[in-house]
Design a protein around this motif. Structure first.
Motif, PDB file in Angstrom:
ATOM      1  N   UNK A   1      -9.890 -25.684  45.230  1.00 13.04           N
ATOM      2  CA  UNK A   1     -10.972 -26.546  46.344  1.00 13.04           C
ATOM      3  C   UNK A   1     -12.250 -26.031  46.299  1.00 13.04           C
ATOM      4  N   UNK A   2     -12.867 -25.590  45.027  1.00 14.62           N
ATOM      5  CA  UNK A   2     -14.171 -25.248  45.093  1.00 14.62           C
ATOM      6  C   UNK A   2     -15.145 -26.015  44.257  1.00 14.62           C
ATOM      7  N   UNK A   3     -15.340 -27.252  44.323  1.00 12.49           N
ATOM      8  CA  UNK A   3     -16.083 -28.455  43.650  1.00 12.49           C
ATOM      9  C   UNK A   3     -17.371 -27.963  42.925  1.00 12.49           C
ATOM     10  N   UNK A   4     -18.400 -27.120  43.631  1.00 14.18           N
ATOM     11  CA  UNK A   4     -19.418 -26.744  43.139  1.00 14.18           C
ATOM     12  C   UNK A   4     -19.555 -25.719  42.210  1.00 14.18           C
ATOM     13  N   UNK A   5     -18.661 -24.861  42.422  1.00 17.35           N
ATOM     14  CA  UNK A   5     -18.232 -23.898  41.380  1.00 17.35           C
ATOM     15  C   UNK A   5     -17.910 -24.560  40.056  1.00 17.35           C
ATOM     16  N   UNK A   6     -16.849 -25.646  40.280  1.00 18.47           N
ATOM     17  CA  UNK A   6     -16.231 -26.415  39.153  1.00 18.47           C
ATOM     18  C   UNK A   6     -17.216 -27.014  38.384  1.00 18.47           C
ATOM     19  N   UNK A   7     -18.294 -27.853  39.014  1.00 22.60           N
ATOM     20  CA  UNK A   7     -19.368 -28.253  38.349  1.00 22.60           C
ATOM     21  C   UNK A   7     -20.231 -27.442  37.620  1.00 22.60           C
TER      22      UNK A   7
ATOM     23  N   UNK B   1     -13.220 -35.372  26.079  1.00 18.79           N
ATOM     24  CA  UNK B   1     -12.871 -35.798  26.975  1.00 18.79           C
ATOM     25  C   UNK B   1     -12.299 -35.083  28.325  1.00 18.79           C
ATOM     26  N   UNK B   2     -11.703 -34.055  27.767  1.00 19.13           N
ATOM     27  CA  UNK B   2     -11.171 -33.175  28.894  1.00 19.13           C
ATOM     28  C   UNK B   2     -12.207 -32.680  29.687  1.00 19.13           C
ATOM     29  N   UNK B   3     -13.359 -32.210  29.040  1.00 20.11           N
ATOM     30  CA  UNK B   3     -14.507 -31.887  29.924  1.00 20.11           C
ATOM     31  C   UNK B   3     -14.887 -32.825  30.867  1.00 20.11           C
ATOM     32  N   UNK B   4     -14.970 -34.030  30.289  1.00 16.30           N
ATOM     33  CA  UNK B   4     -15.619 -35.078  31.095  1.00 16.30           C
ATOM     34  C   UNK B   4     -14.624 -35.656  32.368  1.00 16.30           C
ATOM     35  N   UNK B   5     -13.406 -35.287  31.976  1.00 19.49           N
ATOM     36  CA  UNK B   5     -12.354 -35.517  33.201  1.00 19.49           C
ATOM     37  C   UNK B   5     -12.450 -34.482  34.269  1.00 19.49           C
ATOM     38  N   UNK B   6     -12.513 -33.056  33.852  1.00 20.26           N
ATOM     39  CA  UNK B   6     -12.933 -32.175  34.772  1.00 20.26           C
ATOM     40  C   UNK B   6     -14.183 -32.190  35.612  1.00 20.26           C
ATOM     41  N   UNK B   7     -15.055 -32.762  34.884  1.00 19.27           N
ATOM     42  CA  UNK B   7     -16.399 -33.009  35.731  1.00 19.27           C
ATOM     43  C   UNK B   7     -16.317 -33.816  36.552  1.00 19.27           C
ATOM     44  N   UNK B   8     -15.843 -34.919  36.142  1.00 24.74           N
ATOM     45  CA  UNK B   8     -15.739 -36.326  37.217  1.00 24.74           C
ATOM     46  C   UNK B   8     -15.047 -35.783  38.367  1.00 24.74           C
ATOM     47  N   UNK B   9     -13.550 -35.215  38.165  1.00 26.06           N
ATOM     48  CA  UNK B   9     -12.729 -34.780  39.274  1.00 26.06           C
ATOM     49  C   UNK B   9     -13.960 -33.968  40.184  1.00 26.06           C
ATOM     50  N   UNK B  10     -14.438 -32.971  39.767  1.00 23.25           N
ATOM     51  CA  UNK B  10     -15.444 -32.100  40.659  1.00 23.25           C
ATOM     52  C   UNK B  10     -16.364 -32.749  41.270  1.00 23.25           C
ATOM     53  N   UNK B  11     -17.237 -33.684  40.631  1.00 25.69           N
ATOM     54  CA  UNK B  11     -18.018 -34.525  41.257  1.00 25.69           C
ATOM     55  C   UNK B  11     -17.485 -35.384  42.526  1.00 25.69           C
ATOM     56  N   UNK B  12     -16.411 -36.031  42.023  1.00 27.88           N
ATOM     57  CA  UNK B  12     -15.756 -36.768  43.289  1.00 27.88           C
ATOM     58  C   UNK B  12     -15.360 -35.905  44.291  1.00 27.88           C
ATOM     59  N   UNK B  13     -15.065 -34.597  44.391  1.00 24.90           N
ATOM     60  CA  UNK B  13     -14.606 -33.847  45.348  1.00 24.90           C
ATOM     61  C   UNK B  13     -15.788 -33.554  46.228  1.00 24.90           C
ATOM     62  N   UNK B  14     -17.148 -33.489  45.358  1.00 25.47           N
ATOM     63  CA  UNK B  14     -18.279 -33.196  45.985  1.00 25.47           C
ATOM     64  C   UNK B  14     -18.894 -34.272  46.960  1.00 25.47           C
ATOM     65  N   UNK B  15     -18.209 -35.303  46.537  1.00 26.94           N
ATOM     66  CA  UNK B  15     -18.838 -36.626  47.265  1.00 26.94           C
ATOM     67  C   UNK B  15     -19.899 -37.538  46.281  1.00 26.94           C
ATOM     68  N   UNK B  16     -20.208 -36.932  44.948  1.00 28.59           N
ATOM     69  CA  UNK B  16     -21.147 -37.578  44.249  1.00 28.59           C
ATOM     70  C   UNK B  16     -20.354 -38.427  43.115  1.00 28.59           C
ATOM     71  N   UNK B  17     -20.135 -39.585  44.042  1.00 25.03           N
ATOM     72  CA  UNK B  17     -19.072 -40.883  43.352  1.00 25.03           C
ATOM     73  C   UNK B  17     -19.978 -41.517  42.163  1.00 25.03           C
ATOM     74  N   UNK B  18     -21.345 -41.850  42.493  1.00 20.35           N
ATOM     75  CA  UNK B  18     -22.170 -42.467  41.636  1.00 20.35           C
ATOM     76  C   UNK B  18     -22.056 -41.744  40.147  1.00 20.35           C
ATOM     77  N   UNK B  19     -22.430 -40.512  40.201  1.00 16.25           N
ATOM     78  CA  UNK B  19     -22.250 -39.626  39.145  1.00 16.25           C
ATOM     79  C   UNK B  19     -21.029 -39.505  38.454  1.00 16.25           C
TER      80      UNK B  19
END
Length: 346
Positions: free
Chosen positions: A50-56, A70-88
């Protein structure tokens, strides 16, 4: 620290330390592909911690060493969602789906794209990728589609269908320890749907089949299952969410909700912060936290509209037309807003 030692941290469930250690290895590694692998593993560990900023930060380091997968994109997407950056997150997920090859990569990217679309309130737009996901010839894709179909059915007001989808899915996932995270998420959706059903009493179109005490007991059992499943995979945020919902059901003092809210704020988990404020508002029967949730849910219109309605139910002034617009694709919560129209002064 050697990679084997970091893997031992992961096996012990110390995801935060593992994430930091993988990042150190990535920063020290001169060979691009190996650095990218370590950074990718750092991202995954930080997300589990639960450390989304570090994950990004970690996945962005990986992308400096190799083209995005694709795996990179999915990891980044999940971290951005956790941060509340839904549009990104939505932009990354859409690009990943466009670039993914057929088979498992395409199915995984479609599931993430649907998740982002629903978070962004794009309910109608999510139907097309969901239909493609459901038609994919793989067991994992069909299971993912069933989970998302339950979410869509609930938004469309078919709570019985949503519940049936998730109960069937839980039965399929339960025998597989590797699916504990997916199982926990399924139990959470079931529990939240039982709570939603309780809130819809008095809405004419909603069929009331169960006694209120039975509904509460069903919800508590679902959250208890979720709590155990989250604990089994070391996901503290998920565990705290489930326990906070259980505390809300029991109308007990807000200790569990306060703990979960403090954790969400500290870790930068934007969606959980909004959710816990709404839970505390409902528990204390005071609108202030719900109004705070409206302000925090910047990029999630469904969550924002629900927080507005909750604030209104608790006596606060709120923008009813805007809430109705935000909830235009969420029939149960729109019904709650429309019910308020009948009691608010004109």
């Amino acid at each position: 620290m050697l990679p084997a030692a970091v893997e031992a941290l992961e096996q012990a469930g110390d995801w935060s330390a593992a994430g930091a250690a993988w990042m150190q290895l990535a920063q020290a590694e001169a060979i691009g592909e190996r650095a990218a692998e370590y950074a990718s593993r750092s991202c995954d560990a930080h997300r589990r911690a639960d450390e989304p900023k570090d994950a990004v930060e970690a996945i962005r380091l990986a992308l400096r060493h190799r083209p995005a997968t694709v795996h990179d994109a999915i990891l980044l997407t999940g971290a951005l969602l956790d941060c509340g950056e839904v549009h990104a997150a939505l932009g990354v997920a859409a690009s990943a789906a466009d670039a993914a090859e057929d088979g498992a990569p395409r199915a995984l990217s479609l599931d993430v794209l649907v998740s982002c679309m629903l978070a962004a309130g794009l309910v109608v737009e999510a139907k097309e990728p969901l239909e493609e996901l459901a038609a994919t010839d793989s067991d994992s894709a069909r299971l993912a589609a069933r989970f998302r179909q339950g979410q869509l059915a609930r938004l469309e007001g078919d709570l019985r269908q949503a519940t049936a989808q998730w109960r069937s899915l839980a039965a399929l996932l339960r025998p597989h320890p590797a699916a504990a995270g997916a199982l926990a998420a399924t139990w959470m959706e079931l529990g939240e749907t039982h709570v939603l059903q309780l809130s819809l009493r008095g809405v004419p179109w909603f069929p009331h089949g169960q006694d209120e005490a039975v509904e509460v007991a069903e919800a508590d059992a679902c959250f208890a299952q979720a709590s155990a499943a989250w604990a089994s995979v070391g996901r503290k945020g998920g565990f705290l969410r489930a326990e906070a919902w259980r505390g809300r059901l029991r109308a007990s003092p807000t200790g569990t909700v306060d703990t979960a809210l403090a954790y969400a704020d500290r870790q930068g988990l934007a969606g959980m912060s909004v959710e816990m404020r709404c839970l505390r508002a409902a528990t204390l029967r005071v609108a202030d936290d719900a109004l705070d949730a409206v302000r925090l849910a910047r990029q999630t219109p469904l969550s924002r509209g629900r927080a507005r309605v909750l604030a209104g139910e608790l006596g606060a002034r709120f923008d009813l037309p805007l809430a109705l617009h935000e909830l235009r694709n969420d029939l149960p919560w729109r019904a709650r807003a429309e019910r308020l129209m009948q009691v608010l002064p004109t």
